[in-house]
Scaffold this motif. Structure first.
Motif, PDB file in Angstrom:
ATOM      1  N   SER A  40       0.835  -1.205   0.000  1.00 23.27           N
ATOM      2  CA  SER A  40       0.000   0.000   0.000  1.00 23.27           C
ATOM      3  C   SER A  40       0.872   1.258   0.000  1.00 23.27           C
ATOM      4  N   ILE A  41       2.003   1.216   0.690  1.00 16.81           N
ATOM      5  CA  ILE A  41       2.941   2.353   0.666  1.00 16.81           C
ATOM      6  C   ILE A  41       3.479   2.543  -0.752  1.00 16.81           C
ATOM      7  N   ASN A  42       3.929   1.443  -1.371  1.00 18.60           N
ATOM      8  CA  ASN A  42       4.470   1.537  -2.731  1.00 18.60           C
ATOM      9  C   ASN A  42       3.423   2.035  -3.717  1.00 18.60           C
ATOM     10  N   THR A  43       2.192   1.560  -3.586  1.00 18.81           N
ATOM     11  CA  THR A  43       1.111   2.003  -4.468  1.00 18.81           C
ATOM     12  C   THR A  43       0.835   3.485  -4.270  1.00 18.81           C
ATOM     13  N   PHE A  44       0.791   3.922  -3.023  1.00 21.31           N
ATOM     14  CA  PHE A  44       0.544   5.328  -2.709  1.00 21.31           C
ATOM     15  C   PHE A  44       1.633   6.222  -3.321  1.00 21.31           C
ATOM     16  N   ILE A  45       2.892   5.843  -3.135  1.00 23.05           N
ATOM     17  CA  ILE A  45       4.016   6.621  -3.660  1.00 23.05           C
ATOM     18  C   ILE A  45       3.996   6.620  -5.194  1.00 23.05           C
ATOM     19  N   ASN A  46       3.727   5.463  -5.802  1.00 15.30           N
ATOM     20  CA  ASN A  46       3.680   5.386  -7.267  1.00 15.30           C
ATOM     21  C   ASN A  46       2.547   6.229  -7.839  1.00 15.30           C
ATOM     22  N   ASN A  47       1.393   6.227  -7.171  1.00 16.21           N
ATOM     23  CA  ASN A  47       0.268   7.043  -7.647  1.00 16.21           C
ATOM     24  C   ASN A  47       0.590   8.533  -7.555  1.00 16.21           C
ATOM     25  N   LEU A  48       1.204   8.943  -6.447  1.00 22.40           N
ATOM     26  CA  LEU A  48       1.615  10.342  -6.322  1.00 22.40           C
ATOM     27  C   LEU A  48       2.588  10.717  -7.439  1.00 22.40           C
TER      28      LEU A  48
END
Length: 172
Positions: free
Chosen positions: A40-48
């Motif tokens: 979820s952290i990686n997804t959040f950072i990638n989306n940003l």
């Protein structure tokens, strides 16, 4: 002769090491990248990153368009006006670069912050597992050249982490 040997051992305080210490190793990178919270952290950072990169592409295209327009008008407009517009475009390019650097720095800081938050929540889980299983030493997997697979506690810790932490709060 026995007495001399005993006296030497006492003076040197040599302790005999027993090989019944329990050692394990763990792959923290695997846990961070594959846990529910870590993904979820990686997804959040990638989306940003994707959102902002789209924004940056729009700005970049606008600057290129204006630059090409100016180049096509170079012989038509006055030199002083041309130089003024060239300086304006240079300022916009510098502002763009600064904004992009600031965003990248901010993004890296967020990634570090959330990964550290995950590691803080992971530490007590590892400590409890070590205590319950009477493990003396836990080493990072990257420091191990070769070892028995049954000494790897990564999957057990990953399962415990996934059970205890389902989501990271990104508003902190």
């Amino acid at each position: 002769m026995k007495y001399i040997f005993i006296i030497i051992l006492t003076f040197l305080k040599i302790e005999i090491a027993f090989a019944n210490e329990k050692i394990a190793f763990i792959d923290l990178n695997f846990i961070i990248n594959n846990s529910v919270a870590g993904t979820s952290i990686n997804t959040f950072i990638n989306n940003l990153s994707k959102e902002k990169n789209n924004y940056f592409k729009v700005i970049e295209n606008k600057i290129k368009k204006d630059e090409n327009e100016l180049i096509s008008k170079k012989n038509i407009i006055e030199e002083s006006i041309y130089n003024k517009k060239v300086n304006e475009i240079k300022i916009r390019i510098n502002d763009y670069k600064l904004e992009r650097q600031k965003f990248n720095k901010n993004l890296n800081e967020k990634k570090i912050k959330y990964n550290n938050l995950l590691l803080e929540k992971l530490n007590p889980i590892i400590s409890n597992y070590v205590e319950q299983n009477s493990i003396t030493v836990v080493l990072p997997k990257k420091m191990i050249i070769i070892g028995k697979k049954d000494l790897d506690i990564t999957k057990q810790i990953l399962e415990m982490l996934d059970k205890s932490i389902k989501k990271i709060n990104f508003n902190e």
